[in-house]
Structure formats: structure tokens, C-alpha cells
Design a protein around this motif. Structure first.
Motif, PDB file in Angstrom:
ATOM      1  N   SER A 230       0.821  -1.214   0.000  1.00 61.02           N
ATOM      2  CA  SER A 230       0.000   0.000   0.000  1.00 61.02           C
ATOM      3  C   SER A 230       0.853   1.262   0.000  1.00 61.02           C
ATOM      4  O   SER A 230       0.376   2.335  -0.387  1.00 61.02           O
ATOM      5  CB  SER A 230      -0.928   0.007   1.221  1.00 61.02           C
ATOM      6  N   ARG A 231       2.109   1.112   0.393  1.00 60.95           N
ATOM      7  CA  ARG A 231       3.030   2.251   0.402  1.00 60.95           C
ATOM      8  C   ARG A 231       3.925   2.282  -0.840  1.00 60.95           C
ATOM      9  O   ARG A 231       4.897   3.032  -0.890  1.00 60.95           O
ATOM     10  CB  ARG A 231       3.882   2.218   1.664  1.00 60.95           C
ATOM     11  N   GLY A 232       3.590   1.447  -1.814  1.00 61.55           N
ATOM     12  CA  GLY A 232       4.273   1.523  -3.099  1.00 61.55           C
ATOM     13  C   GLY A 232       5.453   0.600  -3.290  1.00 61.55           C
ATOM     14  O   GLY A 232       6.159   0.699  -4.299  1.00 61.55           O
ATOM     15  N   TRP A 233       5.675  -0.316  -2.363  1.00 62.00           N
ATOM     16  CA  TRP A 233       6.780  -1.257  -2.507  1.00 62.00           C
ATOM     17  C   TRP A 233       6.386  -2.415  -3.436  1.00 62.00           C
ATOM     18  O   TRP A 233       5.221  -2.816  -3.498  1.00 62.00           O
ATOM     19  CB  TRP A 233       7.168  -1.839  -1.146  1.00 62.00           C
ATOM     20  N   ASP A 234       7.363  -2.957  -4.095  1.00 64.23           N
ATOM     21  CA  ASP A 234       7.234  -4.233  -4.806  1.00 64.23           C
ATOM     22  C   ASP A 234       7.630  -5.308  -3.798  1.00 64.23           C
ATOM     23  O   ASP A 234       8.783  -5.352  -3.351  1.00 64.23           O
ATOM     24  CB  ASP A 234       8.171  -4.239  -6.016  1.00 64.23           C
ATOM     25  N   VAL A 235       6.690  -6.168  -3.430  1.00 64.24           N
ATOM     26  CA  VAL A 235       6.912  -7.087  -2.306  1.00 64.24           C
ATOM     27  C   VAL A 235       6.789  -8.536  -2.757  1.00 64.24           C
ATOM     28  O   VAL A 235       5.848  -8.901  -3.473  1.00 64.24           O
ATOM     29  CB  VAL A 235       5.894  -6.818  -1.172  1.00 64.24           C
ATOM     30  N   PHE A 236       7.743  -9.347  -2.313  1.00 63.48           N
ATOM     31  CA  PHE A 236       7.662 -10.788  -2.515  1.00 63.48           C
ATOM     32  C   PHE A 236       7.399 -11.442  -1.170  1.00 63.48           C
ATOM     33  O   PHE A 236       8.192 -11.290  -0.230  1.00 63.48           O
ATOM     34  CB  PHE A 236       8.948 -11.341  -3.117  1.00 63.48           C
ATOM     35  N   ALA A 237       6.270 -12.152  -1.055  1.00 65.17           N
ATOM     36  CA  ALA A 237       5.929 -12.881   0.168  1.00 65.17           C
ATOM     37  C   ALA A 237       6.599 -14.244   0.109  1.00 65.17           C
ATOM     38  O   ALA A 237       6.174 -15.133  -0.638  1.00 65.17           O
ATOM     39  CB  ALA A 237       4.418 -13.025   0.299  1.00 65.17           C
ATOM     40  N   ALA A 238       7.653 -14.410   0.892  1.00 68.51           N
ATOM     41  CA  ALA A 238       8.440 -15.635   0.848  1.00 68.51           C
ATOM     42  C   ALA A 238       7.955 -16.630   1.897  1.00 68.51           C
ATOM     43  O   ALA A 238       7.914 -16.325   3.088  1.00 68.51           O
ATOM     44  CB  ALA A 238       9.917 -15.315   1.081  1.00 68.51           C
ATOM     45  N   SER A 239       7.578 -17.792   1.436  1.00 67.15           N
ATOM     46  CA  SER A 239       7.191 -18.888   2.324  1.00 67.15           C
ATOM     47  C   SER A 239       7.237 -20.159   1.494  1.00 67.15           C
ATOM     48  O   SER A 239       7.524 -20.127   0.295  1.00 67.15           O
ATOM     49  CB  SER A 239       5.781 -18.666   2.883  1.00 67.15           C
ATOM     50  N   ARG A 240       6.934 -21.281   2.116  1.00 66.92           N
ATOM     51  CA  ARG A 240       6.933 -22.525   1.353  1.00 66.92           C
ATOM     52  C   ARG A 240       5.878 -22.503   0.253  1.00 66.92           C
ATOM     53  O   ARG A 240       6.016 -23.188  -0.758  1.00 66.92           O
ATOM     54  CB  ARG A 240       6.726 -23.712   2.297  1.00 66.92           C
ATOM     55  N   ARG A 241       4.842 -21.679   0.417  1.00 68.81           N
ATOM     56  CA  ARG A 241       3.818 -21.548  -0.633  1.00 68.81           C
ATOM     57  C   ARG A 241       4.408 -20.969  -1.917  1.00 68.81           C
ATOM     58  O   ARG A 241       3.903 -21.231  -3.005  1.00 68.81           O
ATOM     59  CB  ARG A 241       2.680 -20.633  -0.170  1.00 68.81           C
ATOM     60  N   THR A 242       5.440 -20.145  -1.774  1.00 68.92           N
ATOM     61  CA  THR A 242       6.045 -19.504  -2.945  1.00 68.92           C
ATOM     62  C   THR A 242       7.422 -20.074  -3.251  1.00 68.92           C
ATOM     63  O   THR A 242       8.257 -19.430  -3.881  1.00 68.92           O
ATOM     64  CB  THR A 242       6.130 -17.979  -2.727  1.00 68.92           C
ATOM     65  N   GLY A 243       7.676 -21.302  -2.777  1.00 71.57           N
ATOM     66  CA  GLY A 243       8.892 -22.014  -3.143  1.00 71.57           C
ATOM     67  C   GLY A 243      10.119 -21.664  -2.335  1.00 71.57           C
ATOM     68  O   GLY A 243      11.245 -21.943  -2.763  1.00 71.57           O
ATOM     69  N   VAL A 244       9.921 -21.067  -1.148  1.00 71.00           N
ATOM     70  CA  VAL A 244      11.054 -20.676  -0.312  1.00 71.00           C
ATOM     71  C   VAL A 244      11.037 -21.521   0.962  1.00 71.00           C
ATOM     72  O   VAL A 244      10.083 -21.453   1.751  1.00 71.00           O
ATOM     73  CB  VAL A 244      11.003 -19.180   0.050  1.00 71.00           C
ATOM     74  N   ASP A 245      12.082 -22.299   1.158  1.00 68.70           N
ATOM     75  CA  ASP A 245      12.210 -23.134   2.350  1.00 68.70           C
ATOM     76  C   ASP A 245      13.436 -22.673   3.116  1.00 68.70           C
ATOM     77  O   ASP A 245      14.571 -22.887   2.681  1.00 68.70           O
ATOM     78  CB  ASP A 245      12.343 -24.607   1.951  1.00 68.70           C
ATOM     79  N   LEU A 246      13.218 -22.028   4.244  1.00 69.91           N
ATOM     80  CA  LEU A 246      14.325 -21.438   4.991  1.00 69.91           C
ATOM     81  C   LEU A 246      15.237 -22.486   5.609  1.00 69.91           C
ATOM     82  O   LEU A 246      16.422 -22.211   5.841  1.00 69.91           O
ATOM     83  CB  LEU A 246      13.788 -20.512   6.083  1.00 69.91           C
ATOM     84  N   LEU A 247      14.732 -23.678   5.873  1.00 67.67           N
ATOM     85  CA  LEU A 247      15.561 -24.703   6.507  1.00 67.67           C
ATOM     86  C   LEU A 247      16.463 -25.420   5.503  1.00 67.67           C
ATOM     87  O   LEU A 247      17.611 -25.725   5.809  1.00 67.67           O
ATOM     88  CB  LEU A 247      14.684 -25.705   7.255  1.00 67.67           C
ATOM     89  N   SER A 248      15.955 -25.661   4.318  1.00 65.45           N
ATOM     90  CA  SER A 248      16.785 -26.296   3.297  1.00 65.45           C
ATOM     91  C   SER A 248      17.574 -25.271   2.486  1.00 65.45           C
ATOM     92  O   SER A 248      18.576 -25.596   1.860  1.00 65.45           O
ATOM     93  CB  SER A 248      15.916 -27.127   2.343  1.00 65.45           C
ATOM     94  N   GLY A 249      17.103 -24.038   2.480  1.00 63.79           N
ATOM     95  CA  GLY A 249      17.724 -22.982   1.692  1.00 63.79           C
ATOM     96  C   GLY A 249      17.139 -22.848   0.301  1.00 63.79           C
ATOM     97  O   GLY A 249      17.483 -21.906  -0.439  1.00 63.79           O
ATOM     98  N   GLU A 250      16.229 -23.762  -0.065  1.00 67.34           N
ATOM     99  CA  GLU A 250      15.649 -23.734  -1.408  1.00 67.34           C
ATOM    100  C   GLU A 250      14.900 -22.420  -1.660  1.00 67.34           C
ATOM    101  O   GLU A 250      14.037 -22.020  -0.871  1.00 67.34           O
ATOM    102  CB  GLU A 250      14.681 -24.901  -1.590  1.00 67.34           C
ATOM    103  N   GLY A 251      15.249 -21.739  -2.731  1.00 65.94           N
ATOM    104  CA  GLY A 251      14.533 -20.544  -3.148  1.00 65.94           C
ATOM    105  C   GLY A 251      14.897 -19.266  -2.426  1.00 65.94           C
ATOM    106  O   GLY A 251      14.410 -18.188  -2.793  1.00 65.94           O
ATOM    107  N   VAL A 252      15.748 -19.341  -1.399  1.00 66.57           N
ATOM    108  CA  VAL A 252      16.044 -18.151  -0.596  1.00 66.57           C
ATOM    109  C   VAL A 252      16.825 -17.122  -1.411  1.00 66.57           C
ATOM    110  O   VAL A 252      16.475 -15.931  -1.437  1.00 66.57           O
ATOM    111  CB  VAL A 252      16.822 -18.529   0.688  1.00 66.57           C
TER     112      VAL A 252
END
Length: 263
Positions: free
Chosen positions: A26-48
Motif C-alpha cells: 500500500s506504500r508503493g513497494w514491490d513485495v515478494f511474500a516468501a514462504s513454502r507456498r512460494t517455493g522458499v524453504d528457509l531450513l533447506s535454503g531452497e529458493g532463498v
């Protein structure tokens, strides 16, 4: 026309993260919501690394995916081991981390051990950062009450709380993310401080809950004992605008008090 600033929100589909995403957008940023839903796994490092490419700011609003002892103790450090190298590689200018007021005073509590390790990793990373420590959310008072309840009595610690509306904590996170890093800690808290017993009993009264709340010196919080002022800031950097009464009449507050999941 100037290019929009890009931010990555880790845990971007969680209760807090989704609100951070919406407010940044809403403040004009281009935002990527990172989670396993969007292919980002913080524990394995995949997609980070891919998620952070081209980003200026990373906001870490993650929480543990499970509450067993091992996950509580290790999740944040394991995630940081993948987040920080990716942030360095991407040239992230500001790493913002949501943490908890008083967490550094509770090393005897397993969850706190995990958050302390996370904070330490961020401080030592070399990436410019700001740690935002928030007090408990109004939205979690009912969950906390259930944790302390046996039969019809909630026996709570002899300690103080200064809870804040999640929307106010999110606004503080976004304000911090939009500003230069301070390489330090800021705190955000609600406008009123009172005892555990007072807060939980007020929650019961608002919801028509027939349980009674009492103070017990034997009551533990997340498996450990609290000092009276463990969970309140000495002096809040940012004070949330919403009082408990105002929050209770808001759309979010009404939903929570009615037992509706707002995540």
C-alpha cells in the motif's frame, strides 16, 4: 518514473507477515511474500537466494513451524544460516527482524534460546540491520489464557504485560523497514501496562468467558519463570496507537473476540 523499491517478507503468509506484505504494498513497494507456498524453504535454503535477488530490504516475520523442543531451540538459527548468506549475496541494505521484548532476559526458556540465537546471528552477519522487539499482541491474549487454564481457573504469572495491537506492531515494522538501518534494537509496545491477571480477566469479561483469572507465583510462561518486568520494555521506542478498548471495537478485535481465526 523511479523503479519501485523491492522488499522480501520472510514468513509472508503468516499472521504477521501477510499484514506486513499488504502494508508495504500500500506504500508503493514491490513485495515478494516468501514462504513454502512460494517455493522458499528457509531450513533447506531452497529458493532463498532467488527470493532476495534485486531486493533492498528483507523483513523477517517468521515463526516456528512446530512447538517441539528441538524446533523451538534450532529453527531460527538454522533459518538464519540460509538467510544471511543470501542477504549478503543479494546486497541487502536493511535486514529487519521481528523479535520479542525481553527475549534476551529469558535464556532459560527454550523458545527464547532460539530467538536469542537468531538475533545474535543477525548482529554478527555484517548486513545492516534493525531488530524490532514487540510486546505480546492483543490477538494472543486468548491463546495465552488457554495455556494457563486448568478447569475453570487461569493461574498466571506474577508479572506485567504491555500488549500491542498486531496492526500497530506491523506499522512499526514497516516504518522501520522504510528507514535506514540503525544496527541496533527498537521496541514497540501498547499504550497501557498492567498485570497478567488484569489483562486476562479483561479478556474473559469482554468475551463473556466464565473462567476466573488469578495470580500464581508458581505459574510458568513458555516453560520458565518470569520476573515481574521480564516482558515490558524499560522505555518503548514506539508506542502503538490502539488502546485495548479501541482494538476490541476494531474489525480485527471483534473477529478475535468472536473466536474467528484472523491469520
Amino acid at each position: 518514473m523511479n523503479a519501485r523499491r523491492k522488499a522480501v517478507v520472510l514468513g509472508g503468509h503468516g499472521m504477521t507477515g501477510v499484514k506486513v506484505v499488504r502494508l508495504l504494498e500500500s506504500r508503493g513497494w514491490d513485495v515478494f511474500a516468501a514462504s513454502r507456498r512460494t517455493g522458499v524453504d528457509l531450513l533447506s535454503g531452497e529458493g532463498v537466494a532467488d527470493a532476495m535477488r534485486g531486493a533492498e530490504v528483507v523483513v523477517d516475520a517468521t515463526n516456528v513451524p512446530a512447538y517441539d523442543e528441538e524446533t523451538l531451540r534450532t529453527f531460527f538459527a538454522r533459518a538464519a544460516a540460509n538467510i544471511i548468506p543470501a542477504a549478503r549475496q543479494a546486497g541487502i541494505r536493511h535486514h529487519v527482524v521481528l523479535s520479542i521484548v525481553g527475549i534476551d532476559t529469558l535464556p532459560h526458556i527454550t523458545y527464547a534460546q532460539g530467538k536469542i540465537a537468531q538475533e545474535q546471528a543477525v548482529v554478527e552477519s555484517g548486513v545492516p540491520y534493525t531488530i524490532v522487539r514487540a510486546t505480546q499482541f492483543f490477538e494472543w491474549l486468548g491463546v495465552m489464557a488457554d495455556d494457563f487454564t486448568k478447569a475453570d481457573v487461569a493461574a498466571v504469572p506474577d508479572a506485567y504485560l504491555r500488549p500491542v495491537a498486531i496492526d500497530d506492531a506491523v506499522a512499526a515494522l514497516v516504518d522501520v523497514a522504510s528507514a535506514p538501518p540503525i544496527n541496533g534494537v527498537v521496541s514497540v509496545a501498547g499504550p497501557e501496562e498492567n498485570t497478567f491477571e488484569t489483562w486476562i480477566q479483561r479478556y474473559f469479561d469482554l468475551t463473556g468467558d466464565k473462567r476466573t483469572c488469578i495470580t500464581s507465583k508458581e505459574a510458568a510462561y513458555a516453560g520458565g519463570k518470569l520476573e515481574q518486568r521480564s516482558l515490558v520494555p524499560e522505555q518503548a521506542t514506539i508506542t502503538g496507537a490502539q488502546s485495548f478498548e479501541h482494538w476490541a471495537t476494531s474489525a480485527t478485535g471483534k473477529a478475535v473476540l468472536a473466536g474467528i481465526n484472523v491469520a
